[in-house]
Structure formats: C-alpha cells, structure tokens
Design a protein around this motif. Structure first.
Motif: not given
Ligand SMILES: NC(=O)c1ccc[n+]([C@@H]2O[C@H](COP(=O)([O-])OP(=O)(O)OC[C@H]3O[C@@H](n4cnc5c(N)ncnc54)[C@H](OP(=O)(O)O)[C@@H]3O)[C@@H](O)[C@H]2O)c1
Length: 325
Positions: A182-186, A246-253
């Motif tokens: 939702e913040d526009g980041n991947l 493109q920058e892809i961030r790791y989303n550790d849920v």
C-alpha cells in the motif's frame, strides 16, 4: 533392435514429469526411453512430448488398472501426486498406493517417488506452535507424501524417495511473486524470518531424477534430497531486484499472518514455511547442493534461473492483509 529401457513418467505434461521426459529424450544414446503418462493424449503438451520421441499413453492415478497397463514393460517409473488439483491428502495417499501397486504388478525395477517430509515427525499434532489442519496434518501437502513413502517401500519395489524443493517457478505461476504494498513499494512476502529456504528450478528435478535412474542400484532403498540453492528471503529479494531492475524488499511476515492471507492453501503454506523456518537445518541438510550438482552438473542457481526466467515474473497486486500486518 530397440532395447532401450522404458521409464514411465507420471505427470509427464507437468513440471516435474515434463523435466524427466525432456531430459531422458535428449540423451539419445543413453539407453533409456520415455513412456509419457497423461489423462489426455490429444493435448498440445502430449503431442509435443510425442514429437520429442516419447510414447504417450493415457492413465489416471485415481484408476489403478489404467496405471497397471501404463507401467507394463517399464524398467522405471517416476511417480508424483497432484495435491493442488484437489487439496486432499487422502486422495494423494490413494494415488500413491495405486502407483505402488501398479509398479509391483508390472514388475517395475526402479521407482522414483517424488516426496516431501512428513512434518509430524518434527512437529507432532499436539505441538501447538502451528495449527493442526484437516484433523490430522500439520503441512497436509508434505505430510501425505511423507506418509506415502512406506507404501512404496512396503510394496517391495526398489524405490528412491526423492525430496524435492520449493520451485522458483512459484514466483511466476503460484502467485508468490513480488507484490506492490500500500506504500507503493514492491515486497516479496515470505514467513521465513532470516532462515534459508531450499529452492530449485523445476526442470532440474527431472535432470536429477534421470541421474538417479541411471545410477540405479546406488539409490534404491534410499531417500535423497535435491535443491539448487538455500536462500534467505532477503537474498531472494536482492536477486529479484537485480533481475527485474526494480527494488524489491523482503517482507518478513509471521506464519500466523501468512496463514490468514485467505487464498486456498494459505494455512497449509503458512505451516510449510514455518516448518522450513523452524527446521532450517533439517530442510537444508536433507537437500545438499553439492549432491544435487553431482547428480546434475547443469543445476541452476537462483540467479541463473532468474537470468532466463526473470522477465516472466509478474508483479502481483497487493496482498492487503500481509501489508497491513
Ligand atoms: N510448487 C512447488 O514448489 C512444489 C515443490 C515440491 C513439490 N511439489 C509437488 O508437486 C506436485 C505436482 O507436480 P507438478 O508440479 O509436476 O505438477 P503440474 O505441473 O501441476 O502437472 C501435473 C500434470 O499431471 C497430470 N495430472 C493431474 N492429475 C492427474 C491424475 N489424476 N492422473 C494422472 N495425471 C494427472 C496433468 O496432466 P494431464 O492433464 O496431461 O493428465 C498435469 O499436467 C504436487 O503434489 C506438489 O505438492 C510442488
């Protein structure tokens, strides 16, 4: 006179079986040939296999008599079940039993059973760190396969149990690719903390399996595991960023949050990733990269796989509940 040994391949039009078929057929002088098993010999994929030199026969793993016919005269059989078609561990067990029975009936000399761990050996049902699913499983699509190992060994047919790994193609076909938050980041969302996940290019499963058939006796009665890489979520995100530009961030849920994502199989996969996270050394230890490369010298790393397949990875829509965790 054609004296090639026949390898009957279940799931020939799919990822694992397709890789087995293409690898065997490419090795023209290797002494083996393929009997590709499909439910529809008229499909485009079946015709493609026929063009490559496979004999195509129809059978269904729900129908043991059809399998007995399909395995007749075969030296080897590559056996796999199709959990995601029905999501029933009982159906997987029944399919495995049918394949084991048919292999015995046909006198098959070497079965490769594509399996995964029965996670209940490490996480018994009364262990509350993850929920019990469908009444008696922790990771249904793992547990039923692991439980089915004994159906093959009990049949008396010389069997190699092949522990496969997470396909990197899941980033293309299974909705596990990067998603825009939702913040526009991947973000690449995986509940594995800072632990390593064994992964593989699905085509390499077939290449490893062929080496196991070729080495015959060395691998019967054994469980062997394969992977092309043991990678953290952060490392996969970094490689994806490079490959996709493109920058892809790791989303550790957390596994709890992943289980609640709501798509079919989310709970099963949440438990699977938690098993990988909490038992990293079990999962990676069972799938040696060196062993996999010895079986298949062209084994792809994640970066090599991305160089060829990266552009096929879609950027999925936001997973709101994960992003909102
Ligand atoms: N995705 C992963 O990361 C991963 C990792 C490790 C293990 N696995 C396991 O891999 C298994 C699936 O293998 P896969 O990915 O190679 O499958 P797949 O690519 O989905 O293809 C399966 C093929 O098998 C055939 N098939 C389906 N139901 C059948 C039946 N009842 N009888 C005979 N053939 C049938 C279908 O072909 P026709 O229509 O031509 O018959 C289909 O094309 C699953 O059990 C999954 O748990 C997946």
């Amino acid at each position: 006179m054609d004296e090639k040994k026949i390898i009957a391949v279940v799931g020939a039009s799919g990822a694992q079986g397709g890789g087995v078929c293409r690898t065997v057929l490419k090795d023209v002088g290797g002494g083996f040939t393929v009997r590709a098993i499909t439910r529809n010999a008229g499909s485009d994929k079946a015709k493609e296999l026929e063009k490559l030199g496979a004999e195509v026969v129809e059978a269904d793993i729900d129908d043991v008599e059809s399998l007995k016919r399909a395995f007749q005269g075969a030296h080897g059989a590559f056996c796999v079940t199709f959990f995601w078609e029905h999501m029933s561990p009982e159906k997987e067990l029944a399919g495995a039993q049918h394949m084991a029975d048919a292999a015995k009936d046909a006198g098959v000399r070497h079965v490769i059973w594509s399996t995964l761990e029965d996670t209940r050996k490490w996480v018994p049902l009364d262990d509350n760190r993850m929920p019990t699913l469908l009444g008696k499983y922790k990771v249904p699509h793992f547990d039923a396969k692991g439980e089915a190992d004994r159906l093959f060994s009990g049949s008396g047919v010389p069997t190699s149990c092949l522990l496969t790994s997470f396909y990197w193609e899941n980033f293309i076909y299974f909705g596990m690719g990067p998603r825009r938050g939702e913040d526009g980041n991947l973000y690449l969302t995986l509940p594995i903390g800072d632990r390593k996940l064994p992964g593989i290019a699905s085509e390499d499963i077939g290449k490893c399996a062929y080496a196991i058939f070729r080495n015959g006796g060395e691998f019967t009665g054994r469980t062997v595991g394969i992977a092309g890489g043991h990678l953290t979520g952060r490392r996969m995100a970094a490689s994806l960023s490079k490959a996709l530009g493109q920058e892809i961030r790791y989303n550790d849920v957390s596994p709890e949050a992943y289980r609640k994502l709501g798509f079919p199989g989310a709970e099963d996969l949440g438990n699977m990733f938690q098993f990988n996270r909490d038992f990293e050394s079990v999962c990676c230890g069972a799938r040696s990269l060196e062993f996999s490369r010895a079986l298949n010298p062209s084994l792809q790393t994640f970066d090599e796989w991305l160089a060829v397949n990266g552009r096929r990875i879609p950027i999925e829509k936001a997973l709101r509940r994960a992003a909102g965790e």
